[in-house]
Design a protein around this motif. Structure first.
Motif, PDB file in Angstrom:
ATOM      1  N   LYS A 155      -4.040  -0.980  -6.639  1.00 14.89           N
ATOM      2  CA  LYS A 155      -5.074  -0.362  -5.803  1.00 14.89           C
ATOM      3  C   LYS A 155      -5.025   1.118  -6.164  1.00 14.89           C
ATOM      4  CE  LYS A 155      -6.390   0.623  -1.012  1.00 14.89           C
ATOM      5  NZ  LYS A 155      -6.039   0.423   0.405  1.00 14.89           N
ATOM      6  N   TRP A 176      -0.119  -0.021  -4.520  1.00 16.93           N
ATOM      7  CA  TRP A 176      -1.017   1.128  -4.333  1.00 16.93           C
ATOM      8  C   TRP A 176      -0.515   2.309  -5.159  1.00 16.93           C
ATOM      9  CZ3 TRP A 176      -0.464   6.187  -2.692  1.00 16.93           C
ATOM     10  CH2 TRP A 176      -1.596   6.850  -2.186  1.00 16.93           C
ATOM     11  N   ARG A 235      -6.054  16.399   2.587  1.00 19.80           N
ATOM     12  CA  ARG A 235      -4.971  15.451   2.890  1.00 19.80           C
ATOM     13  C   ARG A 235      -3.668  15.908   2.222  1.00 19.80           C
ATOM     14  NH1 ARG A 235      -3.976   8.987   2.021  1.00 19.80           N
ATOM     15  NH2 ARG A 235      -3.486   8.536   4.161  1.00 19.80           N
ATOM     16  N   ASP A 295       0.838  -1.209   0.000  1.00 25.43           N
ATOM     17  CA  ASP A 295       0.000   0.000   0.000  1.00 25.43           C
ATOM     18  C   ASP A 295       0.869   1.253   0.000  1.00 25.43           C
ATOM     19  OD1 ASP A 295      -2.330   1.894   1.113  1.00 25.43           O
ATOM     20  OD2 ASP A 295      -3.267   0.001   0.554  1.00 25.43           O
ATOM     21  N   ASP A 296       0.267   2.368   0.316  1.00 17.88           N
ATOM     22  CA  ASP A 296       0.902   3.689   0.319  1.00 17.88           C
ATOM     23  C   ASP A 296       2.206   3.673   1.134  1.00 17.88           C
ATOM     24  OD1 ASP A 296       1.291   6.384   0.110  1.00 17.88           O
ATOM     25  OD2 ASP A 296      -0.521   6.960   1.211  1.00 17.88           O
ATOM     26  N   CYS A 311     -10.525   2.659  -5.211  1.00 20.47           N
ATOM     27  CA  CYS A 311     -10.578   3.092  -3.809  1.00 20.47           C
ATOM     28  C   CYS A 311     -10.650   4.608  -3.814  1.00 20.47           C
ATOM     29  CB  CYS A 311      -9.310   2.607  -3.098  1.00 20.47           C
ATOM     30  SG  CYS A 311      -9.136   3.214  -1.411  1.00 20.47           S
ATOM     31  N   ASP A 363     -12.672   2.101   4.567  1.00 14.41           N
ATOM     32  CA  ASP A 363     -11.491   1.994   5.430  1.00 14.41           C
ATOM     33  C   ASP A 363     -11.846   1.373   6.775  1.00 14.41           C
ATOM     34  OD1 ASP A 363      -9.715   3.011   3.640  1.00 14.41           O
ATOM     35  OD2 ASP A 363      -9.482   4.973   4.590  1.00 14.41           O
ATOM     36  N   ASP A 405      -6.191   4.696  -5.832  1.00 13.09           N
ATOM     37  CA  ASP A 405      -6.843   5.503  -4.788  1.00 13.09           C
ATOM     38  C   ASP A 405      -7.167   6.907  -5.293  1.00 13.09           C
ATOM     39  OD1 ASP A 405      -7.842   6.069  -2.250  1.00 13.09           O
ATOM     40  OD2 ASP A 405      -6.123   5.180  -1.216  1.00 13.09           O
ATOM     41  N   ASN A 418      -7.954  10.372  -2.986  1.00 15.87           N
ATOM     42  CA  ASN A 418      -8.217  10.803  -1.617  1.00 15.87           C
ATOM     43  C   ASN A 418      -8.603  12.270  -1.451  1.00 15.87           C
ATOM     44  OD1 ASN A 418      -7.911   8.476   0.116  1.00 15.87           O
ATOM     45  ND2 ASN A 418      -5.818   8.389  -0.628  1.00 15.87           N
ATOM     46  N   GLY A 461     -11.586   4.758   0.875  1.00 18.12           N
ATOM     47  CA  GLY A 461     -12.581   3.724   1.157  1.00 18.12           C
ATOM     48  C   GLY A 461     -13.542   3.670  -0.018  1.00 18.12           C
TER      49      GLY A 461
END
Ligand code: GLA
Length: 708
Positions: free
Chosen positions: A432, A367, A399, A322-323, A478, A500, A434, A436, A481
């Motif tokens: 994945k 990710w 973010r 992931d991240d 994603c 999430d 994302d 955000n 979430g």
């Protein structure tokens, strides 16, 4: 222009009856209604006397704003239909070409009834005027007409880690609108709107389940006025966002509707539609370990290699980093845009980890958040003009991040090249993907003009191109979430990150309600730590596994902490998933207990031929009742089924288990494994003791009589 005369249960009628019927609802001559008979169709027209929301809102510098369309040709699956003819078919694509010569507007309206019985429509509007000046599209909102007895709405709200809170309310006069100006579907998105006969539930009542298939700005609305009820859906265009030069067109997103008796029958049509299109749903869904909640940004080879080794030992088949792996990404304040391994965390790059993972027999996943950029990144420093903004200064950060301008061909080519390189160089089988932040003040950087529509289409183009270059690549959608769950993204991705929040109590609700649109095998469903990182609640391992079971099963947990006994339990659940995943990926979804807080919540999948079924049942929160009858929907009444269950410790001691359940688990050694008629299980049900609250159980039913 076409009118949706009936949409609901199948009717049997002669061609003659249908022609007669089509004219029966036209009314005229009563006060307050235009003298010219007019029945609002899929594109209601103000110019015909319609006082509600027009189907097409457009203008040319303030003129030509009230189109009056005349259909020129009608085709069904490409064949031209003769005027006055009647055709009865199980499904097909009707395309109507229409024009308003005076206003210089051409329209193509498509109405598609798919093989699974899903109704969808979209509209293309063309500027057919040679005159100088643009045709500005304000909005295109087809109307899917509903019968007047659909008097109750179910839609959903939510927020981060709390997606899909249901709300039920009556249909009243006026318009109930759920819109998103976030440039992504939204964590608060309703995703679908159900309109039905009052009291409808999973199994009963006539239900129309509607959806707008785009992740950009959009709206779902239910419109009621005098004698009229319709679902209205469309893209929400920003001021001046779509301005068509002569010959240019705007194509609306597909607006979908599904009818069924009960929510689950309506949902099944969406599931069938996605299953037909998905490239991956025919491959067994690999059990996944995602390392986000295990390590967050704390990356080093030894830790991640150990996690991979342990995961493989449990039976995991896909490992997702992931991240936190790329340049400068030690926390979430920096790095987005610089998609090369961070030399501090990964001095030898990602190659050794990817090889280690593959060496263990697992797929390697990564990710990324390609549409985003941190101001603190080399990419932003090199190309400050690649960040979307509506005015001189940048939009507020979410973010710490901004949005990369994918409508800029250079930025698009750069990010496509980077993703292509990552997938090729590291043998990435899974991304994945994302997203955000919201697209707030998202304008083209040079002019500030609105860019959400173009950015959304550019994203789709980016994913389509990447998938064409890498046909086996799978992608997860994603957005913090479940913030991007819609048919626009799902036509080009393989699953969604449901939330999430992995707390099984909340997750059961999210899987259920996101599952009205998305079939279980496309719902990411992870077992996380006993104490939820989001809610702080504690739940036992069996309950966590049982709730995650009817989804795309995975783990998101630091499995280095597992005691041997826990590892053995988890490993057994993984094998059970592997054994049953084909049924989970193909079966018909059923549910019960959705709206009764005292009832156990049941979700299940039943094989298309009724030969087997799996149900997850969760006991309700503490209630005055110590037992509750649970009916098992979807079974064939005439068949006989063996009931199997592993009675997990979480259900409490055996004397708190019902007799039938103890029989299935061999506790009662005298007894045979029970079998019952489908009719009895479906209509009468079995008793479940509910002394222990919020515990989950998985039941498997197998048909034992000789099927014919
Ligand atoms: C989002 C996702 C999480 C995780 C983090 C990483 O919040 O929803 O699953 O990937 O980003 O920063």
């Amino acid at each position: 222009m076409p009118v949706l005369t009936h949409w609901g249960p199948r009717i049997h009628a002669s061609d003659h009856d249908l022609v007669e019927y089509a004219g029966t609802s036209v009314r005229t001559g009563i006060g307050g209604v235009s003298d010219v008979p007019y029945e609002p169709g899929i594109l209601p027209e103000h110019s015909q006397g319609w006082g509600g929301l027009p189907g097409i809102r457009a203008h040319r510098a303030g003129a030509a704003w009230s189109p009056r369309l005349v259909a020129a040709t009608v085709t069904l699956d490409g064949e031209t239909l003769a005027e006055g003819g009647v055709v009865q078919r199980q499904g097909g694509l009707v395309s109507i070409a229409a024009t308003d010569k005076w206003a210089g507007i051409g329209v193509t309206l498509e109405i598609d009834l798919t093989a699974t019985g899903l109704l969808r429509t979209r509209v293309s509007v063309r500027n057919e005027s040679d005159a100088h000046g643009h045709l500005e599209i304000v909005g295109v909102n087809p109307a899917l007409r509903l019968p007047g007895d659909a008097r109750e709405i179910l839609d959903f709200s939510g927020r981060w880690a709390t997606e899909k809170i249901p709300q039920r309310h009556p249909v009243v006069f006026g318009t109930h609108t759920r819109g998103s100006r976030r440039g992504r579907t939204g964590l608060d998105a309703t995703t679908v709107v159900a309109i039905g006969t009052p009291g409808f539930d999973a199994l009963a009542g006539r239900v129309w389940l509607c959806h707008v298939g785009i992740g950009g700005n959009h709206e779902h609305a239910v419109e009621r006025s005098d004698g009229h009820l319709a679902f209205r859906g469309g893209e929400l265009l920003l001021p001046g966002e779509v301005r068509l030069a002569s010959g240019e067109s705007y194509v609306s997103p597909w607006v979908y509707g599904s009818f069924g008796v009960g929510l689950d029958a309506a949902a099944a049509r969406y599931h069938g539609f996605l299953r037909e299109r998905s490239r991956s749903s025919r491959r067994p869904r690999p059990v996944t370990l995602n390392v986000w909640e295990a390590v967050y940004f704390d990356h080093d080879f030894d830790t991640l290699a150990e996690l991979a080794t342990r995961a493989a030992g449990l039976g995991v088949e896909r490992f997702v980093l992931d991240d936190g792996w790329f340049l400068g990404r030690r926390d979430d304040t920096a790095g987005l845009g610089d998609w090369s391994p961070d030399p501090v965390a990964w001095p030898d790059g990602l190659g050794p980890l990817a090889e280690h993972v593959r060496g263990l027999g697992m797929e390697f996943g990564l990710w990324v958040e390609p549409e985003m950029i941190n101001e603190d990144s080399d990419l932003a420093r090199a190309h400050p003009d690649w960040i979307l903004k509506a005015r001189g200064e940048l939009p507020p950060r979410f973010r710490y991040q901004q949005v990369l301008d994918l409508t800029n061909p250079e930025a698009f080519a750069h990010i496509l090249g980077v993703l292509d390189g990552l997938v090729t160089d590291h043998g990435v089988a899974y991304l994945k993907w994302d997203h955000n932040r919201d697209l707030i003040d998202a304008g083209h950087p040079a002019t500030g003009a609105p860019a959400v529509h173009a950015q959304t289409l550019a994203l789709y183009g980016l994913i389509d191109e990447l998938r064409q270059r890498h046909p086996a690549l799978e992608i997860e959608s994603c957005a913090s979430g479940g913030g991007r769950v819609d048919l626009g993204i799902l036509e080009r991705t393989d699953r969604v990150h449901t939330s999430d929040n992995h707390d099984p109590l909340d997750r059961a609700r999210m899987l259920r309600w996101t599952g009205l649109l998305v079939p279980p095998e496309m719902l990411g469903s992870h077992v996380a730590s006993a104490v939820s990182s989001v809610t702080g609640r504690t739940s036992d391992l069996h309950t966590r596994c049982a709730i995650a079971f009817l989804g795309h099963f995975g783990i998101e947990w630091d499995i280095r902490e597992l005691e041997d006994a826990e590892a053995a339990v988890l490993s057994r659940w993984i094998s059970a998933y592997q054994e049953h995943r084909e049924l989970i990926s193909t079966g018909r979804v059923v549910a019960d207990g959705d709206f009764d807080p005292d009832a156990p919540a049941l979700r299940g999948v039943v094989a298309a031929d009724g030969s087997e079924a799996i149900y997850t049942i969760m006991t309700p929160p503490l209630s005055a009742d110590s037992r509750h009858r649970v009916r098992l929907p979807g079974l064939l009444a005439e068949a006989r089924y063996r009931v199997e269950a592993a009675r997990p410790d979480s259900l409490g001691p055996w004397w708190l288990s019902p007799h039938w359940l103890n029989k299935t688990t061999g506790l009662d050694s005298e007894a045979e494994v029970p079998s019952y008629s489908g009719s009895l299980l479906r209509e009468a049900g079995l008793d479940l003791l509910t002394s222990l609250p919020e515990r989950a159980l998985v039941l498997r039913l197998v048909r034992v009589d000789a099927s014919t």
